[in-house]
Structure formats: structure tokens, C-alpha cells
Design an enzyme around this catalytic site. Structure first.
Site, PDB file in Angstrom:
ATOM      1  N   GLY A  12       0.775  -1.230   0.000  1.00  0.00           N
ATOM      2  CA  GLY A  12       0.000   0.000   0.000  1.00  0.00           C
ATOM      3  C   GLY A  12       0.806   1.278   0.000  1.00  0.00           C
ATOM      4  O   GLY A  12       0.371   2.284   0.557  1.00  0.00           O
ATOM      5  N   THR A  13       1.981   1.278  -0.675  1.00  0.00           N
ATOM      6  CA  THR A  13       2.726   2.544  -0.693  1.00  0.00           C
ATOM      7  C   THR A  13       2.004   3.592  -1.541  1.00  0.00           C
ATOM      8  O   THR A  13       2.056   4.780  -1.228  1.00  0.00           O
ATOM      9  CB  THR A  13       4.174   2.368  -1.201  1.00  0.00           C
ATOM     10  OG1 THR A  13       4.177   1.979  -2.568  1.00  0.00           O
ATOM     11  CG2 THR A  13       4.940   1.348  -0.369  1.00  0.00           C
ATOM     12  N   ASN A  14       1.332   3.165  -2.606  1.00  0.00           N
ATOM     13  CA  ASN A  14       0.546   4.138  -3.383  1.00  0.00           C
ATOM     14  C   ASN A  14      -0.636   4.654  -2.575  1.00  0.00           C
ATOM     15  O   ASN A  14      -0.979   5.840  -2.655  1.00  0.00           O
ATOM     16  CB  ASN A  14       0.075   3.522  -4.698  1.00  0.00           C
ATOM     17  CG  ASN A  14       1.160   3.564  -5.748  1.00  0.00           C
ATOM     18  OD1 ASN A  14       1.462   4.619  -6.282  1.00  0.00           O
ATOM     19  ND2 ASN A  14       1.775   2.417  -6.016  1.00  0.00           N
ATOM     20  N   ILE A  91      -8.564  -9.275 -10.828  1.00  0.00           N
ATOM     21  CA  ILE A  91      -9.325  -8.821 -12.001  1.00  0.00           C
ATOM     22  C   ILE A  91     -10.766  -8.665 -11.555  1.00  0.00           C
ATOM     23  O   ILE A  91     -11.297  -9.523 -10.834  1.00  0.00           O
ATOM     24  CB  ILE A  91      -9.172  -9.840 -13.149  1.00  0.00           C
ATOM     25  CG1 ILE A  91      -7.720  -9.823 -13.641  1.00  0.00           C
ATOM     26  CG2 ILE A  91     -10.151  -9.519 -14.278  1.00  0.00           C
ATOM     27  CD1 ILE A  91      -7.409 -10.862 -14.693  1.00  0.00           C
ATOM     28  N   LEU A  92     -11.390  -7.547 -11.936  1.00  0.00           N
ATOM     29  CA  LEU A  92     -12.756  -7.267 -11.482  1.00  0.00           C
ATOM     30  C   LEU A  92     -13.770  -7.768 -12.504  1.00  0.00           C
ATOM     31  O   LEU A  92     -13.515  -7.758 -13.713  1.00  0.00           O
ATOM     32  CB  LEU A  92     -12.920  -5.765 -11.272  1.00  0.00           C
ATOM     33  CG  LEU A  92     -12.029  -5.204 -10.145  1.00  0.00           C
ATOM     34  CD1 LEU A  92     -11.896  -3.701 -10.257  1.00  0.00           C
ATOM     35  CD2 LEU A  92     -12.596  -5.599  -8.779  1.00  0.00           C
ATOM     36  N   HIS A 108      -1.028   1.292 -13.227  1.00  0.00           N
ATOM     37  CA  HIS A 108      -0.403   0.093 -13.782  1.00  0.00           C
ATOM     38  C   HIS A 108       1.063   0.407 -14.075  1.00  0.00           C
ATOM     39  O   HIS A 108       1.368   1.415 -14.719  1.00  0.00           O
ATOM     40  CB  HIS A 108      -1.119  -0.320 -15.076  1.00  0.00           C
ATOM     41  CG  HIS A 108      -0.504  -1.535 -15.703  1.00  0.00           C
ATOM     42  ND1 HIS A 108      -0.750  -2.796 -15.228  1.00  0.00           N
ATOM     43  CD2 HIS A 108       0.365  -1.669 -16.729  1.00  0.00           C
ATOM     44  CE1 HIS A 108      -0.054  -3.672 -15.949  1.00  0.00           C
ATOM     45  NE2 HIS A 108       0.630  -3.012 -16.866  1.00  0.00           N
TER      46      HIS A 108
HETATM   47  C1  GAR Z   1       2.423  -0.713  -7.853  1.00  0.00           C
HETATM   48  O1  GAR Z   1       3.658  -0.592  -8.507  1.00  0.00           O
HETATM   49  C2  GAR Z   1       1.301  -0.803  -8.858  1.00  0.00           C
HETATM   50  O2  GAR Z   1       1.529  -0.072 -10.035  1.00  0.00           O
HETATM   51  C3  GAR Z   1       1.268  -2.283  -9.152  1.00  0.00           C
HETATM   52  O3  GAR Z   1       1.513  -2.898  -7.909  1.00  0.00           O
HETATM   53  C4  GAR Z   1       2.313  -2.047  -7.104  1.00  0.00           C
HETATM   54  C5  GAR Z   1       1.638  -1.908  -5.760  1.00  0.00           C
HETATM   55  O4  GAR Z   1       2.492  -1.328  -4.829  1.00  0.00           O
HETATM   56  N1  GAR Z   1       0.012  -2.659  -9.699  1.00  0.00           N
HETATM   57  C6  GAR Z   1      -0.156  -3.672 -10.546  1.00  0.00           C
HETATM   58  O5  GAR Z   1       0.746  -4.394 -10.904  1.00  0.00           O
HETATM   59  C7  GAR Z   1      -1.585  -3.853 -11.019  1.00  0.00           C
HETATM   60  N2  GAR Z   1      -1.659  -4.897 -11.975  1.00  0.00           N
HETATM   61  P1  GAR Z   1       1.947  -0.696  -3.459  1.00  0.00           P
HETATM   62  O6  GAR Z   1       1.087  -1.761  -2.780  1.00  0.00           O
HETATM   63  O7  GAR Z   1       3.189  -0.424  -2.683  1.00  0.00           O
HETATM   64  O8  GAR Z   1       1.170   0.538  -3.800  1.00  0.00           O
END
Ligand code: GAR
Length: 209
Positions: A12-14, A91-92, A108
Site C-alpha cells: 500500500g505505498t501508493n 481482475i474485477l 499500472h
Molecule cells: C504498484 O507498482 C502498482 O503499479 C502495481 O503494484 C504495485 C503496488 O504497490 N500494480 C499492478 O501491478 C496492477 N496490476 P503498493 O502496494 O506499494 O502501492
């Protein structure tokens, strides 16, 4: 402010970047829920500590559309107007995505339309690309194919590994996602967007006999 539910599956860093940006003055969105398909998602602990409501429901043993409905109910109960996917590795179902059309956003880790799906960084390196990157896009039933909102390029270094590139792409994502989401939820204030909406309505009117 636009009310946003964030769906996560991992660290969950984003989500954290979106959350802290939401506390800056003038941010047009607020986080009303962080929800996950994994009870042990690290991001849930952070969200709770930051006083954000959380929800978790494992998907194991459930039909895809049924699990989506459980997540959707939590989002609706929290008053969400937008669903924001941030490392949500599911996938939703088409039904779910259609119900939220135009109000569900994803990030993405590639320069879409390149490298939809998984292992984006390893594929970009293997292809000899000079740059990877990340894309914020609207979610449609077809995977990673909805309208692109914003992208950032990230240079690939000579000895890059997929892990090192993924870490740098995340730095870019933490800049991109809050900005792209803020711009998207505020689009109603953009005269060009409003004019385009009126143009589309007029184009859709029936011919006058
Ligand atoms: C992120 O880099 C995001 O772009 C990717 O997973 C990571 C999640 O990191 N998403 C995908 O690959 C979606 N198919 P986070 O949990 O640290 O935010």
C-alpha cells in the site's frame, strides 16, 4: 471533496501517497475507506493508524462477482463516489466495472498500452526498452485497456533488475497518482471538459425531422 475508496492487496505505498496528498491544502478528494482482499495487507495497518476506516474480505472460495459485491458494499457504505485501485491484484468482474464506469481508476506499472498484465518491469528490461514507467487509467472490463489519464516515464539503467526498476517506478507512481486522481475528480471545473460533455450530448440528440 470527492469521496474515494482505495482497494489494495499489498504494502500500500501508493495508498499512503494518496492519503498524505489528501491532507495537503486544496486536495479535491478525501479517503473514506481502504479495503483489501487480504486481511494481512500491510497497508491496512497503516490506514488504521492514520484513522482511516478499513475493510478486508478474503476472496478464497468465492465467485469473482460475489467477492466484488462484498467489496462494493463496503465502498458504498463508506459513501465512496470513486474507487481507486492501488496494487489491487484482482481482475474485477464486468458487472462491477460497468456499474462504476468512469468512477474507477487504476495505476499500472508500465507505459500502457505496452505490457498489460503482470511482470511489466522484467518484460521492459528483456525487450531492451530505454524506459519503463507507470500509467493511471480508467478501468474498463478489458484488462489495463481503459482511457489513459496520465503517465510518467522512468529510465531503465544498464544493470537494472526488475526489483530495482520496480522501486524507482514506485517513486514515480507516488508523484503521479495523487496528481492524476486530483485532476480527474476535478475535471468538472475544466472548461474544455465541460464543453466536450455538451458537444457529446448534442451529438447524441435525435435528428429533428
Ligand atoms: C504498484 O507498482 C502498482 O503499479 C502495481 O503494484 C504495485 C503496488 O504497490 N500494480 C499492478 O501491478 C496492477 N496490476 P503498493 O502496494 O506499494 O502501492
Amino acid at each position: 471533496k470527492a469521496k474515494v475508496a482505495i482497494f489494495i492487496s499489498g504494502g500500500g505505498t501508493n495508498m499512503a501517497a494518496l492519503l498524505y496528498a489528501s491532507r495537503l491544502p486544496g486536495c479535491p478528494y478525501e479517503i473514506v475507506l481502504v479495503a483489501s482482499n487480504r486481511e494481512d495487507a500491510g497497508g491496512l495497518t497503516l490506514a488504521r493508524a492514520e484513522g482511516i476506516a478499513t475493510f478486508a474480505h478474503p476472496h478464497r472460495g468465492m465467485e469473482r462477482a460475489e467477492h466484488d459485491k462484498v467489496m462494493e458494499r463496503a465502498a458504498r457504505d463508506a459513501g465512496a463516489e470513486f474507487i481507486v485501485l492501488a496494487g489491487y491484484m484482482r481482475i474485477l468482474s464486468e458487472e462491477f466495472v460497468t456499474r462504476w464506469a468512469g468512477r474507477i481508476v487504476n495505476i499500472h506499472p508500465s507505459l500502457l498500452p505496452k505490457y498489460k498484465g503482470l511482470d511489466t518491469h522484467a518484460r521492459a528490461i528483456a525487450a531492451g526498452d530505454s524506459h519503463g514507467g507507470t500509467t493511471v487509467h480508467l478501468v474498463t472490463p478489458e484488462l489495463d485497456s481503459g482511457a489513459i489519464l496520465q503517465q510518467i516515464e522512468v529510465a531503465i539503467l544498464p544493470d537494472d533488475t526488475a526489483e530495482a526498476l520496480a522501486d524507482r517506478v514506485k517513486l514515480a507512481e507516488h508523484q503521479l497518482y495523487p496528481r492524476a486522481l486530483a485532476d480527474y475528480v476535478s475535471r468538472g471545473n475544466d472548461p474544455a471538459w465541460l464543453i466536450e460533455q455538451v458537444r457529446q450530448r448534442i451529438a447524441a440528440l435525435p435528428e429533428v425531422e
